[in-house]
Enzyme design. Structure first.
Site, mmCIF file in Angstrom:
data_model
loop_
_atom_site.group_PDB
_atom_site.id
_atom_site.type_symbol
_atom_site.label_atom_id
_atom_site.label_comp_id
_atom_site.label_asym_id
_atom_site.label_seq_id
_atom_site.Cartn_x
_atom_site.Cartn_y
_atom_site.Cartn_z
ATOM 1 N N ARG A 174 -18.573 19.202 38.781
ATOM 2 C CA ARG A 174 -18.317 18.804 40.162
ATOM 3 C C ARG A 174 -17.619 19.935 40.917
ATOM 4 O O ARG A 174 -17.139 20.903 40.327
ATOM 5 C CB ARG A 174 -17.434 17.546 40.192
ATOM 6 C CG ARG A 174 -18.120 16.294 39.719
ATOM 7 C CD ARG A 174 -17.158 15.119 39.592
ATOM 8 N NE ARG A 174 -16.242 15.271 38.466
ATOM 9 C CZ ARG A 174 -15.305 14.384 38.147
ATOM 10 N NH1 ARG A 174 -15.144 13.299 38.880
ATOM 11 N NH2 ARG A 174 -14.526 14.596 37.103
ATOM 12 N N LYS A 200 -10.495 18.124 39.319
ATOM 13 C CA LYS A 200 -9.650 17.817 38.170
ATOM 14 C C LYS A 200 -8.331 18.580 38.245
ATOM 15 O O LYS A 200 -8.168 19.533 39.008
ATOM 16 C CB LYS A 200 -10.373 18.156 36.867
ATOM 17 C CG LYS A 200 -11.591 17.283 36.610
ATOM 18 C CD LYS A 200 -11.251 15.811 36.543
ATOM 19 C CE LYS A 200 -10.446 15.446 35.312
ATOM 20 N NZ LYS A 200 -10.099 14.000 35.276
ATOM 21 N N TYR A 259 -7.218 15.224 41.543
ATOM 22 C CA TYR A 259 -6.799 14.239 40.544
ATOM 23 C C TYR A 259 -5.818 14.926 39.597
ATOM 24 O O TYR A 259 -6.135 15.979 39.028
ATOM 25 C CB TYR A 259 -7.993 13.735 39.724
ATOM 26 C CG TYR A 259 -8.950 12.847 40.483
ATOM 27 C CD1 TYR A 259 -8.545 11.604 40.962
ATOM 28 C CD2 TYR A 259 -10.267 13.237 40.700
ATOM 29 C CE1 TYR A 259 -9.425 10.775 41.656
ATOM 30 C CE2 TYR A 259 -11.156 12.417 41.382
ATOM 31 C CZ TYR A 259 -10.728 11.196 41.856
ATOM 32 O OH TYR A 259 -11.604 10.376 42.538
ATOM 33 N N HIS A 297 -3.264 12.791 37.401
ATOM 34 C CA HIS A 297 -2.967 11.921 36.253
ATOM 35 C C HIS A 297 -1.786 12.480 35.447
ATOM 36 O O HIS A 297 -1.852 12.665 34.237
ATOM 37 C CB HIS A 297 -4.200 11.771 35.361
ATOM 38 C CG HIS A 297 -5.381 11.167 36.065
ATOM 39 N ND1 HIS A 297 -5.422 9.842 36.455
ATOM 40 C CD2 HIS A 297 -6.560 11.712 36.468
ATOM 41 C CE1 HIS A 297 -6.581 9.591 37.054
ATOM 42 N NE2 HIS A 297 -7.279 10.704 37.083
ATOM 43 N N GLU A 357 -5.385 9.953 42.872
ATOM 44 C CA GLU A 357 -5.342 8.637 42.225
ATOM 45 C C GLU A 357 -4.190 7.750 42.668
ATOM 46 O O GLU A 357 -4.164 6.559 42.324
ATOM 47 C CB GLU A 357 -5.313 8.777 40.695
ATOM 48 C CG GLU A 357 -4.029 9.320 40.107
ATOM 49 C CD GLU A 357 -3.974 10.832 40.041
ATOM 50 O OE1 GLU A 357 -3.053 11.353 39.387
ATOM 51 O OE2 GLU A 357 -4.855 11.500 40.642
ATOM 52 N N SER A 415 -14.307 5.755 39.936
ATOM 53 C CA SER A 415 -14.229 4.585 39.059
ATOM 54 C C SER A 415 -15.574 3.867 39.022
ATOM 55 O O SER A 415 -15.998 3.363 37.973
ATOM 56 C CB SER A 415 -13.138 3.633 39.546
ATOM 57 O OG SER A 415 -11.856 4.228 39.437
ATOM 58 N N ASP A 453 -7.896 9.303 31.037
ATOM 59 C CA ASP A 453 -7.132 10.193 31.928
ATOM 60 C C ASP A 453 -5.676 9.768 32.055
ATOM 61 O O ASP A 453 -4.804 10.583 32.349
ATOM 62 C CB ASP A 453 -7.755 10.215 33.322
ATOM 63 C CG ASP A 453 -8.823 11.287 33.455
ATOM 64 O OD1 ASP A 453 -8.763 12.274 32.714
ATOM 65 O OD2 ASP A 453 -9.720 11.129 34.295
ATOM 66 N N VAL A 500 -14.372 10.610 26.774
ATOM 67 C CA VAL A 500 -14.527 11.792 27.622
ATOM 68 C C VAL A 500 -13.656 11.638 28.871
ATOM 69 O O VAL A 500 -13.734 10.633 29.580
ATOM 70 C CB VAL A 500 -16.002 11.997 28.014
ATOM 71 C CG1 VAL A 500 -16.147 13.139 29.010
ATOM 72 C CG2 VAL A 500 -16.836 12.282 26.765
#
Length: 364
Positions: free
Chosen positions: A15, A75, A94, A96, A118, A134, A270, A298
């Protein structure tokens, strides 16, 4: 504002943080967009697409971080990127944090402004930037689970939809949020028998209203989980506590209660995962087996379908990127409380309780 879009370097992450259309919008508002060369190739966007949109292409990730006032990613930054992040630089992605103390410490040390997709949320707790991924992950969980139920991959050898004269497979979904509902929808579409558990009766009523009769809802409890894992073929972990570590709903001991070849797909990986035996895997090496139970964990599932995922993500992130670019992060977060809830770490200070709780005194 100068906005940087680096290439994602997480394993098999195809991505990209911004589409050419998104770059065009930002440039149209008078901002400068710097995109790393070939950053969009994995998602189907060429360097020429970005140039035509008015972006400037840069040859290295170092050059992007050096010029940008705000980084827009998909990410969390990898250890390679930690030293590239500058004091006061806005990083919008993101994160996390609750699942990684190392990342949390690195971002504290960088003194950057870390805004996590998130945890951006409205007053009702809706998570607009987490929802599309999601949705992708929930649907993919069934695709992957169905594949890993095949015997050559050490699964039970069950076809989820069954055939005439043979009962369908059984899918247990833990959590009736966005991931859980999308997983249940896909599994039901294949003809599987689906049981979905949650502690939120409002969500269970919603699922009961929209799903066909072969999707059954039950209140989530240790007793019910232990009862169902004995005869379900595919178990989806879909529990989310925004910004916090996911609870372990299935312990190591429970694996012994399952039939050999049962498949566990942990979409909450995550956030630390909702199975005790979860550990992050990659698209390159997606599964592992413990006590004859196949685990698929994953950490960037939507990265396997980057064209769909990148478009879906930019659809929801771009309005927030524009607010940050047009107003600056402080004014934007003050004016828009939903965006303000995305602030996790600000110039060396953790500003969200869930991260502090995840590591207790470790960050003091």
């Amino acid at each position: 504002m100068k906005i940087g879009v680096p290439a994602e370097i997480k394993n098999n992450e195809n991505r990209v943080g911004l589409t050419p259309a998104g770059a065009f919008e930002l440039v149209n508002y008078g901002h400068e967009v710097f995109v790393q060369e070939e950053a969009g190739v994995g998602s189907g966007f060429s360097d020429e697409d970005y140039r035509d949109a008015g972006a400037v292409l840069l040859p290295t990730i170092e050059a992007v971080y050096a010029l940008a006032e705000m980084i827009v990613k998909v990410k969390e930054p990898t250890p390679y990127e930690y030293p590239l992040i500058k004091k006061g630089q806005v990083v919008f992605t993101y994160f996390h944090f609750a699942s990684s103390e190392a990342l949390t410490r690195a971002m504290i040390a960088s003194k950057a402004v870390c805004i996590a997709y998130e945890t951006v949320s409205d007053e009702d707790g809706f998570l607009p930037l987490l929802t599309p991924m999601s949705e992708v992950a929930g649907r993919m969980a069934i695709q992957q689970g169905a594949k890993y139920l095949e015997k050559p991959i050490k699964g039970r050898g069950v076809l989820l939809g069954g055939v005439p004269g043979v009962p369908p497979g059984k899918v247990l979904v833990l959590g009736a949020g966005v991931v859980g509902v999308q997983a249940a929808k896909m599994a039901a579409g294949l003809g599987a028998h689906v049981t979905i558990l949650d502690i939120n009766m409002k969500r269970l009523r919603y699922v009961n209203d929209i799903m066909p009769n072969h999707v059954v809802t039950e209140f989530s409890s240790v007793f019910n989980i232990k009862r169902h894992i004995k005869n379900h073929d595919l178990i989806i972990g879909a529990v989310l506590i925004p910004g916090a570590k996911a609870p372990n709903l299935i312990t190591r001991d429970m694996l012994k209660e399952m039939r050999p070849g049962t498949v566990l797909v942990d979409v909450a990986v995550d956030q630390g995962g909702c199975f005790e035996t979860t550990r992050p895997t990659t698209h390159e090496d997606p599964t592992f087996i413990i006590d004859d139970i196949v685990h698929y964990c994953v950490a960037n599932m939507p990265g396997a379908v980057p064209y769909t995922s990148t478009l879906a993500l930019t659809n929801v992130t771009l309005p927030y990127v524009l607010k940050l670019a047009n107003l600056g992060w402080e004014a934007a977060c003050e004016k828009y409380p939903d965006l303000g809830r995305g602030l996790n770490i600000v110039k060396g200070e953790v500003v969200i309780d869930e991260i502090k709780k995840a590591f207790e005194s470790a960050l003091v």
